[in-house]
Design a protein around this motif. Structure first.
Motif, PDB file in Angstrom:
ATOM      1  N   CYS A 155     110.172  90.727  24.825  1.00  0.00           N
ATOM      2  CA  CYS A 155     109.195  89.065  24.154  1.00  0.00           C
ATOM      3  C   CYS A 155     108.593  88.955  25.526  1.00  0.00           C
ATOM      4  N   ALA A 156     107.926  87.140  25.667  1.00  0.00           N
ATOM      5  CA  ALA A 156     106.836  87.498  26.794  1.00  0.00           C
ATOM      6  C   ALA A 156     107.277  85.957  27.448  1.00  0.00           C
ATOM      7  N   SER A 157     106.867  86.268  28.950  1.00  0.00           N
ATOM      8  CA  SER A 157     107.485  85.392  29.578  1.00  0.00           C
ATOM      9  C   SER A 157     107.896  84.182  29.244  1.00  0.00           C
ATOM     10  N   GLY A 158     108.656  82.935  29.385  1.00  0.00           N
ATOM     11  CA  GLY A 158     108.675  81.887  28.998  1.00  0.00           C
ATOM     12  C   GLY A 158     109.328  81.680  27.352  1.00  0.00           C
ATOM     13  N   ASP A 159     109.531  82.392  27.160  1.00  0.00           N
ATOM     14  CA  ASP A 159     110.168  82.628  25.672  1.00  0.00           C
ATOM     15  C   ASP A 159     111.515  82.466  25.459  1.00  0.00           C
ATOM     16  N   THR A 160     111.680  81.268  24.553  1.00  0.00           N
ATOM     17  CA  THR A 160     113.444  80.577  24.335  1.00  0.00           C
ATOM     18  C   THR A 160     114.012  81.927  24.150  1.00  0.00           C
ATOM     19  N   PHE A 161     115.179  81.355  23.971  1.00  0.00           N
ATOM     20  CA  PHE A 161     116.308  82.973  22.529  1.00  0.00           C
ATOM     21  C   PHE A 161     117.226  81.237  22.960  1.00  0.00           C
ATOM     22  N   THR A 162     117.669  81.169  21.294  1.00  0.00           N
ATOM     23  CA  THR A 162     119.418  80.754  20.441  1.00  0.00           C
ATOM     24  C   THR A 162     119.965  81.906  19.841  1.00  0.00           C
ATOM     25  N   ASP A 163     121.000  81.033  19.494  1.00  0.00           N
ATOM     26  CA  ASP A 163     122.081  81.833  18.487  1.00  0.00           C
ATOM     27  C   ASP A 163     121.570  81.164  17.223  1.00  0.00           C
ATOM     28  N   GLY A 164     120.776  80.946  17.303  1.00  0.00           N
ATOM     29  CA  GLY A 164     119.917  80.876  15.641  1.00  0.00           C
ATOM     30  C   GLY A 164     120.547  79.578  15.288  1.00  0.00           C
ATOM     31  N   SER A 165     121.728  78.418  15.875  1.00  0.00           N
ATOM     32  CA  SER A 165     122.187  77.082  15.401  1.00  0.00           C
ATOM     33  C   SER A 165     121.184  75.945  15.994  1.00  0.00           C
ATOM     34  N   VAL A 166     120.614  76.531  16.717  1.00  0.00           N
ATOM     35  CA  VAL A 166     119.341  75.628  17.415  1.00  0.00           C
ATOM     36  C   VAL A 166     117.839  75.921  16.808  1.00  0.00           C
ATOM     37  N   LYS A 167     117.238  75.205  17.083  1.00  0.00           N
ATOM     38  CA  LYS A 167     115.872  75.638  17.549  1.00  0.00           C
ATOM     39  C   LYS A 167     115.049  75.042  18.776  1.00  0.00           C
ATOM     40  N   TYR A 168     115.390  75.391  19.973  1.00  0.00           N
ATOM     41  CA  TYR A 168     115.212  74.805  20.557  1.00  0.00           C
ATOM     42  C   TYR A 168     113.884  75.290  21.901  1.00  0.00           C
ATOM     43  N   THR A 169     113.476  74.902  22.390  1.00  0.00           N
ATOM     44  CA  THR A 169     111.985  75.536  23.592  1.00  0.00           C
ATOM     45  C   THR A 169     112.176  74.866  24.800  1.00  0.00           C
ATOM     46  N   MET A 170     112.616  75.971  26.166  1.00  0.00           N
ATOM     47  CA  MET A 170     112.857  75.396  27.078  1.00  0.00           C
ATOM     48  C   MET A 170     111.422  74.615  27.374  1.00  0.00           C
ATOM     49  N   THR A 171     110.171  75.288  27.471  1.00  0.00           N
ATOM     50  CA  THR A 171     109.350  74.636  27.635  1.00  0.00           C
ATOM     51  C   THR A 171     108.192  74.605  26.205  1.00  0.00           C
ATOM     52  N   SER A 172     107.046  74.085  26.530  1.00  0.00           N
ATOM     53  CA  SER A 172     106.437  73.023  25.679  1.00  0.00           C
ATOM     54  C   SER A 172     105.854  74.432  24.587  1.00  0.00           C
ATOM     55  N   MET A 173     105.726  74.404  24.092  1.00  0.00           N
ATOM     56  CA  MET A 173     104.750  75.863  23.190  1.00  0.00           C
ATOM     57  C   MET A 173     103.722  75.532  23.324  1.00  0.00           C
ATOM     58  N   ASN A 174     102.823  74.566  23.315  1.00  0.00           N
ATOM     59  CA  ASN A 174     101.427  74.095  23.583  1.00  0.00           C
ATOM     60  C   ASN A 174     100.581  74.894  24.620  1.00  0.00           C
ATOM     61  N   VAL A 175     100.345  76.199  25.083  1.00  0.00           N
ATOM     62  CA  VAL A 175      99.653  76.600  25.976  1.00  0.00           C
ATOM     63  C   VAL A 175      98.733  75.601  25.623  1.00  0.00           C
ATOM     64  N   PRO A 176      97.830  75.705  27.004  1.00  0.00           N
ATOM     65  CA  PRO A 176      96.188  74.699  27.116  1.00  0.00           C
ATOM     66  C   PRO A 176      95.223  76.069  26.904  1.00  0.00           C
ATOM     67  N   GLU A 177      94.221  75.843  26.690  1.00  0.00           N
ATOM     68  CA  GLU A 177      93.094  76.778  26.292  1.00  0.00           C
ATOM     69  C   GLU A 177      92.869  77.930  27.721  1.00  0.00           C
ATOM     70  N   PRO A 178      92.894  78.231  27.638  1.00  0.00           N
ATOM     71  CA  PRO A 178      91.903  78.631  28.637  1.00  0.00           C
ATOM     72  C   PRO A 178      90.248  78.517  28.962  1.00  0.00           C
ATOM     73  N   VAL A 179      89.880  78.187  29.781  1.00  0.00           N
ATOM     74  CA  VAL A 179      88.877  78.022  30.284  1.00  0.00           C
ATOM     75  C   VAL A 179      87.182  78.595  31.304  1.00  0.00           C
ATOM     76  N   MET A 180      87.581  79.567  31.367  1.00  0.00           N
ATOM     77  CA  MET A 180      87.019  80.252  32.050  1.00  0.00           C
ATOM     78  C   MET A 180      86.781  81.739  31.556  1.00  0.00           C
ATOM     79  N   SER A 181      85.861  82.792  31.690  1.00  0.00           N
ATOM     80  CA  SER A 181      85.706  84.046  31.169  1.00  0.00           C
ATOM     81  C   SER A 181      85.433  84.741  32.027  1.00  0.00           C
TER      82      SER A 181
END
Length: 748
Positions: A435-461
């Motif tokens: 998994c990746a850091s920040g992923d949320t795990f549940t037992d399947g009965s609910v579909k919750y995430t602990m942090t928003s899944m809207n990750v900001p777009e990178p601004v610098m390369s």
């Protein structure tokens, strides 16, 4: 955090019995904004239910805390003592130890330089039948997501201040983050044995600079070389620390020569707490005698409600004051059920859902830290609700994958204890879960995430490549791992130059990753110039009518597309929209996806400076096909050329990332700093009572700003910046960017 040897202290299993407890959380929990927590009053008086649930007592005997401070305030030394007194380690080593061992919690050079902990995520100790998890708290704002996750996992924190240095720049930053994520905290004034130690000056600094509503819980007996012990203002007892390592705490009466000072400071403590606690205020105004138990309860209520910060004192290096601080953690910081966390329901458009924190609910757990262990990936989980058992099937909400829990362990620093199950409030680690850091795990009965899944777009390369050819394997391994750990860090390939491009949230963000590749994977990487992620967009409607016809013997190519492109309305959720308004069968329906693909491909690089085109709507209204020569390729090429043909007519503009810059600068330097921001085309958007100024500045003008700010403010200025939006550049900048792009193309 560091790795510590296994304790000889008997491990206390979580009690499965039902005993009524002295601290019961209030039944009502108040709602609040996302990522904020709200706290119930710890000792709210209410009738005891017939029978407490089985998990209640073990939850109340649990604390998840973080220790954070300015560099060199003695955080590592303090953690070392905490581990020693709780029996996690059996001998003390100093940070700059002459014995060559060094402190347990002190690890790599990069940690010491950057002030961040890399090694381990949680160490676990037991103090007076209470279990305390000590968790890392990153202090860097550049990694917003990282900081948010670490502070979500904490229920309380200790802010360490130096009695000589006082409130320093990093103390302000750390405190601001704790306030933003609503973490209740204690303050610990350390180094009372040093020359020039003045805890009362530091307490006043905390009140003025950090706007803490705080008062001392202890008074030191002597200072500097004469520092002997502490007087507890709640219990009115004097504590002395005897033994080679201060392990024997001797309780005596308050020294006669200090009675007047102690009475004055106790009154100050009661006054300060009664300003924010009604129950204590009533007793105080009614001139009633306030018992130690009443005062302790009031301090606990006010601390958990984040209205008050108790101040402890001591010298970790001289082994004085650490045990009373541990008692303070137990007495005044909340247990997991006194903290109300919020999850986001993905089935209801990220609506906020309050988690009760009970093991009876559905499983909700957050992976807040990954570590490459010798048995593969080790994932640290904080369980917010429900129970997780070895062998259970759990679902990763972010990827929707079903995973079996192969091995569940409780971390004993670098040793692990296998456990069969763990419940809400605990911090455990699992092996072999991809998994990746920040992923949320549940037992399947609910579909919750602990942090928003809207990750900001990178601004610098940045373009990076390993210096030596043979280290390519390690280099790609490092990039893959960092991508997993941090969703704001992206890796891509530049199609024109074939270079590896890393993108992130700012200069410091990418610098730290390049440095980590060098230190952790022993790969020297050469770094190209930073590139800002510009975008292009259209500002008016433009029609296209393009016929792509090619006859070269054998089957030819034929495709005609007619329609228009236009800008998407402001605030639309998508960046590219394709609409098919074709009537009849002028173009067979099986070619429509190829046309959409062609337009999408063309929009990947605009004609102005070769950056992606955003906020674009393509409408297909007509076209023509040939019975034999038409093919998917023919229509895809027709779309690409049609887009290029009409793009110039749509008056395209270049968009640049604009950053919201927050500046904290002493007043004497404000003129110089404001002038410099003006030069960088910054616009002031506001300021708050704490003297912070907010500006919007184009990212392209912010390169090297940290060095400039340091030199303008003698190192006292601080700034943080986060991505705000992409907005159109001025006409002269657009011309300059286009000319540079053309020059580079001709040069190639």
């Amino acid at each position: 955090m560091a790795r510590v040897s296994r304790s000889s202290a008997p491990r206390l299993l979580y009690a499965l019995c039902s005993t009524s407890s002295s601290r019961s959380p209030a039944s009502s929990l108040i709602g609040g904004a996302f990522h904020l927590r709200h706290f119930s009053a710890g000792n709210a008086a209410r009738a005891k239910p017939e029978k407490d649930p089985w998990w209640k007592e073990s939850m109340e005997r649990l604390r998840n805390i973080g220790i954070s401070a300015h560099i060199d305030s003695g955080k590592t030394t303090l953690t070392e003592r905490v581990l020693y007194y709780t029996g996690r380690i059996h001998e003390i080593h100093e940070v700059r130890g002459r014995d060559g061992v060094g402190a347990k919690m002190d690890s790599m050079d990069l940690e010491r330089e950057k002030g961040i902990t890399i090694q381990s995520a949680a160490t676990y100790c037991t103090w007076k039948d209470y279990k305390i998890n000590i968790i890392d708290t990153p202090g860097h704002v550049d990694f917003t997501i990282e900081v948010e996750r670490a502070l979500r996992v904490l229920d309380g924190a200790i802010l360490v201040l130096c009695s000589v240095g006082g409130v320093q720049s990093q103390s302000i930053t750390v405190d601001r983050q704790m306030r933003r994520y609503e973490v209740p905290r204690l303050a610990f004034i350390n180094k009372l044995d040093r020359m020039g130690a003045d805890p009362w000056k530091v307490l006043n600094q905390a009140r003025s600079k950090l706007r803490h509503h705080s008062a001392a819980i202890q008074v030191p007996i002597g200072l500097e070389d004469d520092f002997k012990g502490l007087v507890d203002l709640v219990q009115l007892k004097a504590f002395y620390f005897h033994g080679s390592n201060g392990e024997n705490v001797v309780t005596e009466e308050v020294p006669a020569d200090m009675e007047a000072l102690v009475a004055e400071k106790r009154r100050e403590l009661i006054e300060t707490v009664s300003e924010v606690d009604d129950k204590l205020a009533e007793a105080f105004l009614g001139d009633e005698t306030i018992s130690a138990a009443d005062l302790e309860e009031a301090v606990r209520r006010a601390t958990i409600a984040q209205k008050f910060i108790p101040v402890f004192m001591g010298s970790a290096f001289k082994n004085k004051g650490v045990q009373p601080l541990l008692d303070g953690v137990i007495s005044y910081l909340p247990c997991p059920i006194e903290v109300s966390n919020y999850a986001l329901d993905q089935t209801k458009n990220e609506d906020k859902v309050e988690l009760r924190g009970s093991p009876d609910g559905p499983l909700v757990a957050l992976a807040f830290k990954l570590e490459e262990g010798r048995f593969g990936q080790l994932t640290y989980l904080r369980i917010y609700e429900g129970v997780i058992r070895k062998g259970d099937f759990i679902i990763n909400v972010n990827t929707s994958k079903k995973i079996k829990v192969p091995r569940l362990v409780r971390m004993h620093s670098d040793e692990m204890e296998d456990i069969q199950e763990a419940h809400a409030g605990q911090i455990v680690a699992v092996f072999g879960v991809d998994c990746a850091s920040g992923d949320t795990f549940t037992d399947g009965s609910v579909k919750y995430t602990m942090t928003s899944m809207n990750v900001p777009e990178p601004v610098m390369s940045l373009a990076v490549q390993p210096v030596s050819k043979d280290s390519g394997g390690q280099f790609s391994k490092a990039l893959n791992r960092f991508q997993k750990e941090d969703p704001t860090f992206r890796v891509g390939l530049d199609p024109e130059s074939g270079q590896t491009i890393i993108s992130g949230m700012g200069e410091l963000h990418l610098d730290i990753y390049v440095e980590r590749i060098r230190r952790e994977y022993k790969v020297d990487a050469s770094v190209g110039k930073p590139r800002v992620n510009f975008r292009e967009t259209v500002t008016q409607r433009a029609d296209f009518d393009y016929l792509h016809k090619k006859q070269s013997g054998g089957q030819g190519q034929y495709g005609r597309v007619i329609g228009y492109i236009e800008p998407l309305p402001a605030g639309s959720s998508t960046k590219f929209e394709f609409e098919n308004l074709l009537v009849g069968q002028a173009i067979p329906s099986n070619f429509i996806p190829a046309i959409e693909k062609g337009f999408k491909e063309a929009a990947n690089s605009g004609a102005l400076i070769g950056h992606p085109v955003e906020n674009l709507r393509v409408v297909l209204i007509d076209g023509a096909a040939h019975a034999v020569d038409s093919s998917e390729l023919a229509f895809k090429l027709a779309s690409i050329y049609a887009f290029r043909q009409c793009y110039a007519a749509s008056r395209p503009v270049i968009l640049e990332p604009v950053m919201l810059v927050e500046l904290k600068v002493p007043t004497e330097f404000q003129g110089a700093v404001a002038g410099d921001i003006n030069k960088r085309k910054g616009v002031i958007v506001g300021n708050d009572q704490e003297g912070d100024d907010f500006f919007q500045v184009p990212l392209n003008n912010m390169f090297g700003y940290s060095t400039a700010l340091r030199s303008m403010t003698q190192g006292k200025g601080e700034f943080t910046m986060e991505y705000k939006e992409h907005s159109p550049v001025s006409h002269d900048v657009q011309t300059q960017l286009i000319n540079t792009y053309k020059g580079n193309k001709e040069g190639e």
